[in-house]
Every structure is written in C-alpha cells, then in structure tokens.
Design a protein around this motif. Structure first.
Motif, PDB file in Angstrom:
ATOM      1  N   VAL A 241      31.302  38.045  18.502  1.00 23.69           N
ATOM      2  CA  VAL A 241      31.759  37.737  17.051  1.00 23.69           C
ATOM      3  C   VAL A 241      30.685  37.119  16.267  1.00 23.69           C
ATOM      4  CG1 VAL A 241      33.448  36.761  15.470  1.00 23.69           C
ATOM      5  CG2 VAL A 241      34.375  37.479  17.578  1.00 23.69           C
ATOM      6  N   ILE A 242      30.361  37.680  15.366  1.00 28.68           N
ATOM      7  CA  ILE A 242      29.287  37.176  14.649  1.00 28.68           C
ATOM      8  C   ILE A 242      29.602  37.061  13.153  1.00 28.68           C
ATOM      9  CG2 ILE A 242      26.728  37.708  13.741  1.00 28.68           C
ATOM     10  CD1 ILE A 242      26.504  39.373  16.210  1.00 28.68           C
ATOM     11  N   SER A 243      29.486  35.591  12.730  1.00 28.32           N
ATOM     12  CA  SER A 243      29.685  35.735  10.996  1.00 28.32           C
ATOM     13  C   SER A 243      28.592  35.933  10.090  1.00 28.32           C
ATOM     14  CB  SER A 243      30.075  34.046  11.102  1.00 28.32           C
ATOM     15  OG  SER A 243      30.599  33.986   9.683  1.00 28.32           O
TER      16      SER A 243
ATOM     17  N   GLY B 137      35.494  30.352  15.248  1.00 27.83           N
ATOM     18  CA  GLY B 137      35.106  31.301  16.541  1.00 27.83           C
ATOM     19  C   GLY B 137      33.837  32.094  16.561  1.00 27.83           C
ATOM     20  N   ALA B 138      32.902  31.911  15.717  1.00 26.43           N
ATOM     21  CA  ALA B 138      31.801  32.676  15.613  1.00 26.43           C
ATOM     22  C   ALA B 138      31.115  32.394  17.038  1.00 26.43           C
ATOM     23  CB  ALA B 138      31.039  32.385  14.592  1.00 26.43           C
ATOM     24  N   ASP B 139      30.585  33.614  17.805  1.00 25.03           N
ATOM     25  CA  ASP B 139      29.529  33.412  18.842  1.00 25.03           C
ATOM     26  C   ASP B 139      28.336  32.999  18.171  1.00 25.03           C
ATOM     27  OD1 ASP B 139      31.353  33.627  20.991  1.00 25.03           O
ATOM     28  OD2 ASP B 139      31.604  35.664  20.132  1.00 25.03           O
TER      29      ASP B 139
ATOM     30  N   SER C  58      39.402  35.723  21.697  1.00 27.22           N
ATOM     31  CA  SER C  58      39.071  34.447  22.146  1.00 27.22           C
ATOM     32  C   SER C  58      38.138  33.982  21.228  1.00 27.22           C
ATOM     33  CB  SER C  58      38.285  34.173  23.526  1.00 27.22           C
ATOM     34  OG  SER C  58      38.150  32.859  23.809  1.00 27.22           O
ATOM     35  N   LEU C  59      38.819  33.470  20.050  1.00 28.24           N
ATOM     36  CA  LEU C  59      37.991  32.874  19.002  1.00 28.24           C
ATOM     37  C   LEU C  59      38.200  31.378  18.925  1.00 28.24           C
ATOM     38  CD1 LEU C  59      38.764  35.374  15.872  1.00 28.24           C
ATOM     39  CD2 LEU C  59      36.663  35.263  17.403  1.00 28.24           C
ATOM     40  N   ASN C  60      38.933  30.737  19.787  1.00 23.66           N
ATOM     41  CA  ASN C  60      39.106  29.265  19.562  1.00 23.66           C
ATOM     42  C   ASN C  60      38.243  28.596  20.663  1.00 23.66           C
ATOM     43  OD1 ASN C  60      41.416  29.681  17.998  1.00 23.66           O
ATOM     44  ND2 ASN C  60      42.553  30.180  19.938  1.00 23.66           N
ATOM     45  N   LYS C  61      37.221  29.087  21.216  1.00 21.93           N
ATOM     46  CA  LYS C  61      36.338  28.494  22.175  1.00 21.93           C
ATOM     47  C   LYS C  61      35.626  27.602  21.651  1.00 21.93           C
ATOM     48  CE  LYS C  61      33.498  32.796  22.326  1.00 21.93           C
ATOM     49  NZ  LYS C  61      34.644  33.512  21.261  1.00 21.93           N
ATOM     50  N   ASN C  62      35.365  27.635  20.386  1.00 19.62           N
ATOM     51  CA  ASN C  62      34.451  26.785  19.608  1.00 19.62           C
ATOM     52  C   ASN C  62      34.885  25.741  18.888  1.00 19.62           C
ATOM     53  OD1 ASN C  62      31.754  28.102  20.421  1.00 19.62           O
ATOM     54  ND2 ASN C  62      32.355  29.771  19.187  1.00 19.62           N
ATOM     55  N   GLU C  63      36.447  25.571  18.756  1.00 14.83           N
ATOM     56  CA  GLU C  63      37.020  24.551  18.217  1.00 14.83           C
ATOM     57  C   GLU C  63      36.776  23.142  19.021  1.00 14.83           C
ATOM     58  OE1 GLU C  63      40.726  25.679  16.823  1.00 14.83           O
ATOM     59  OE2 GLU C  63      39.877  27.420  15.784  1.00 14.83           O
TER      60      GLU C  63
END
Length: 317
Positions: free
Chosen positions: A27-29, A76-78, A312-317
């Motif tokens: 996922v790229i913002s 959730g941005a990678d 899986s967008l919560n990995k960076n929170e």
C-alpha cells in the motif's frame, strides 16, 4: 453439529486465504496524506485559476509536512510517495510544484533559490482558496515559514520507513545528489516513480535499498498499446506498472487472465487510485493478483477496504 463444523471449516479456510493474499498487498500513499477536494482547482486572490492540485480539504499543510507523513504511515502505508525538486544549490527539496508564484509567498522557480532561502523565507500563500459547497475555503491559513524540509531530513524523521521517490527533475546530472543520499541511508526502503534512469544508475551502484522502478501511465503506454493491438505483452517484460481504473478499461482478460500473463513476463501491476468512487472496479482489482495500490486518500481506503478485504493496514500503528 457435523454440518456446522464443515461450514465453519470452509469459512475459516476462505477467510484465511483472503488474509494471506491481501496482507501481502503493498500500500502506497500518494502525496503523503491528503483527501482529494472537488473541484481540485485552486484560485489565487484575483479569482483566477491557479493550479490543478490535490490537497487536504480539512486544513491542508503546505504541500508535504511531517504531520501528513505521520498520518499516512498511521493509516497503513508501506510506502509514501514524495515529490522532490533540486534547489539552486542542488539540495533535494520536498515539494511538488516547479513554480512558486501560485501557492507560496515567493516568485519564480524552486531552482532559483538556495535551500536556506526557502527554509527561512518560504510560506504558503494565505490568499489561495478553493470552493466547496458554495463556500470559499482557504486551506493555507495560519501556515507559516519553516514547514518545508530536505529529503534527507525526511529520511531522518522516518529512518526505517519506505518511500516512493518521484523526482521532478529528469536530467541525468540531477540524479547524482539522489544516488549519494540513497547510499548514505541504507535502511530506508526506496522505490522510484518517474525517471527510470535514476533506478538504473542506483542498480549500477548496487544500492540494495532501491528495490524497484514503477512506471507511470505515460511510460506504460508502449506496453499496453502492444497488448491492445495484438495481445502481445512481451514489451512489458520485467516492468512494474502503475495502472489506473481508466487505463484498465478495454484490456482483454482484465483482471485475472491479464495479470496471469503479466506474471509470465515477470511483470507487476500496481493499481493507481486517485479517487475511490468506482468501488466495484476497485474490489475487482483487489480480488486479483495485483502487487499493490497507490492511493490518494489512504484514510478512506483504510476505512472502506482494510476490514472488508483483510488488508493488513494496521501494522504501522
């Protein structure tokens, strides 16, 4: 009871399969964190059209800001896409626009100024506005001097994050400061969106942190034209391509068989989603074998798709 167990087992397998697939989606913002405004046209104080741009309609920061990068990673941005330009003294400056006249208090081009000048003098133009629901909104009110920074500073703010770098200066000589910077920050994950030559030069230097070049829709045109004309995907060999919903229209076998053919040529597809209104088409893309998405409104994307599609967008929170 036995029937119930069979149903449960089937559902768990189905959910598990989705989770494994979508948790691997990159996922790229796009442009840090912002929500698109409608219309996306800014005007200056003379009520003349100023620039066609994306900004956050909830009180935009000037172009990019640390808080907007924070938000993008939180949702959730990678990777976060970042536009850059070189200053007069060849410092990599985090900004999109080439010309300063419209959105800022200065006149001329970014390349007319040394970085220290921009750092100490540049502020957003408080008279810039857009119209929404019949009202004028001034997104840069209360924004001041000193909110801009170098790409090097961005790397220091987020030392283990990922960035999709989009240099707006395309000349070969302009690449040298980037290559030196990439070499000095080996823990920063980098993809390139823009000049393929910069990626090629990074590979020559064996820069392991520069992992991929993603072509924009102009650069993907040759590949897609060949496929549309005669079904030939060989020009796409090894290509990582950003593809919008609009560009996917009329592609034979889209998405399943098209993407399977892309895989045969070791090619990858990223869906570019500047807006999220075509939900059915987006779901079709998410259900297929795409490499990732480039989204302009990651907050809404997170809300609409993270739970529903097990991304899986919560990995960076």
């Amino acid at each position: 009871m036995q029937r119930y167990l069979v149903i449960c087992f089937f559902l768990s397998c189905t959910i598990g399969a989705k989770q494994r697939v979508y948790s691997n989606l990159t996922v790229i913002s796009h442009k840090a964190f912002h929500n698109t405004v409608n219309p996306e046209i800014f005007f200056n104080s003379d009520n003349k059209e100023c620039v066609h741009a994306f900004r956050n309609d909830n009180g935009a920061d000037y172009d990019f800001s640390k808080s907007n990068f924070d938000k993008a990673f939180k949702y959730g941005a990678d990777y976060v896409e970042v536009d850059t330009r070189l200053t007069k003294d060849r410092v990599i400056f985090v900004t999109h626009d080439k010309k300063l006249d419209c959105l800022t208090n200065l006149r001329g081009y970014v390349s007319d100024y040394n970085y220290l000048d921009l750092r100490t003098r540049l502020a957003p133009n408080h008279n810039v506005f857009f119209e929404k629901d019949g009202k004028k909104i001034f997104p840069f009110k209360n924004k001041g001097i000193g909110e801009v920074f170098r790409l090097e500073e961005l790397f220091e703010m987020f030392p283990k994050k990922g960035f999709l770098i989009n240099p707006k200066d395309k000349e070969f000589e302009s690449f040298k400061p980037y290559l030196e910077l990439f070499k000095n920050y080996p823990n920063i994950k980098i993809k390139i969106w823009g000049p393929n030559r910069l990626f090629v030069e990074a590979q020559k230097l064996n820069l392991k942190n520069v992992s991929e070049f993603i072509s924009n829709h102009h650069q993907s045109k040759k590949c897609l034209e060949a496929y549309r004309n005669n079904g030939d995907l060989s020009p796409c060999r090894g290509l990582s391509m950003s593809l919008s919903i609009r560009d996917s229209k009329g592609l034979s076998g889209w998405p399943e068989s098209f993407l399977k053919k892309m895989k045969k040529y070791n090619a990858k597809t990223y869906m570019f989603l500047p807006e999220l209104t075509q939900e059915e088409e987006i779901i079709k893309s998410l259900s297929s074998d795409i490499e990732g998405v480039i989204v302009s409104d990651i907050k809404t994307f997170h809300k609409k798709f993270s739970n529903k599609w097990f991304i899986s967008l919560n990995k960076n929170e």
